[in-house]
Motif scaffolding. Sequence first.
Motif, PDB file in Angstrom:
ATOM      1  N   LYS A   1       1.180  -1.511  -0.298  1.00  0.00           N
ATOM      2  CA  LYS A   1       0.202   0.146   0.221  1.00  0.00           C
ATOM      3  C   LYS A   1       0.890   1.501   0.302  1.00  0.00           C
TER       4      LYS A   1
ATOM      5  N   LEU B   1      -9.896  -5.313   1.239  1.00  0.00           N
ATOM      6  CA  LEU B   1     -10.355  -4.183   1.959  1.00  0.00           C
ATOM      7  C   LEU B   1      -9.595  -2.717   2.898  1.00  0.00           C
ATOM      8  N   VAL B   2      -8.734  -3.360   3.735  1.00  0.00           N
ATOM      9  CA  VAL B   2      -7.529  -2.645   3.881  1.00  0.00           C
ATOM     10  C   VAL B   2      -7.225  -1.660   2.970  1.00  0.00           C
TER      11      VAL B   2
ATOM     12  N   GLY C   1      -7.648  -0.347  -0.448  1.00  0.00           N
ATOM     13  CA  GLY C   1      -8.590  -0.206  -0.769  1.00  0.00           C
ATOM     14  C   GLY C   1      -9.432   1.070  -0.308  1.00  0.00           C
ATOM     15  N   LEU C   2      -9.372   1.199   1.603  1.00  0.00           N
ATOM     16  CA  LEU C   2      -9.851   2.170   2.409  1.00  0.00           C
ATOM     17  C   LEU C   2      -8.674   2.861   2.890  1.00  0.00           C
TER      18      LEU C   2
END
Length: 308
Positions: free
Chosen positions: A127, A192-193, A195-196
């Motif tokens: 990320k 999900l993490v 993306g958020l």
Amino acid sequence: MELRVIGRGAFAGLIAGIIGFIFAKIFAEPVIDKAIDYESGRGDILNALNQAAGRPLEADGPEIFSRSIQSTFGIATGIIGFSIAMGALVAVAYLALQGRFAIRAQTLAWMICGFGFLGVYLLPFVKYPANPPAIGHDFTIHTRGELYLTMVAVSLILLGLTVIAAYRLTPRIGRFRAVLVSCLGFLVLYGLVVGLLPSLGDLSANVDHAGEFGFARAATETPQPITNILSTPLTVDGKTIAPGQIVYPGFDADALWKFRWYSLINQALIWLITAVIFGALMERLVGGKATESGQPSNEVPLTSSASR
């Protein structure tokens, strides 16, 4: 016993850190020098553009540490200090987990180091990949640090939950299916993490600076080409710069790729060497393997015929 184990972990980290520093000095240092030179030239161009446009100039901050100190004592302290700390934490984790699994001490050490490499570096790296020094905005440094630490914490928690889920599902659906289901669940939650959490270019501070020279909107903080963002020409050092004209290139993509690749290899090297040395030291300390209850034996199991 505890102090001996932690001491061995710190020693393994020390050796790994020294080797990691040598690797960084040989491979990453030239890329870092290139990033420093780029940032210096970029600052000069931005000041010239702002002066020509009648905009306020950015004040230069004081140089707390010279470049020579940063490239020698600074980088050595950072890498070696980090490695010693991680080695000690690996030892603490070993102490907390020994006796819970009937596996060899060396295997447990390798598993902990692999867990640490994934959670502390590789998963957060996906990320928020590493950037060379000077490549990044000063006004987002605290936010970037908080986001990275958040990603580290979430990665470690998700990895821990994955292991627990696989362990508890094994009696019900078998080991292979339990591992498969747990890994799939991890990938969904991790996705999900990722993306958020916000991209660095989307931070509010970066959005606020989007109307300034050299801060074009992008999903990253990697410097983009500097252009004349005004609708009128500018004259800098006797040269006329038309609207939209590029006056300074973006940061070299090859240099960025090399730095991130070398950073990844450096971390993998540190964790691998820590695993090898700490695992070997613990194997020697506990006598080669665990007892049935998982507690280390002080006997030499391959030669001793004494009953337990």
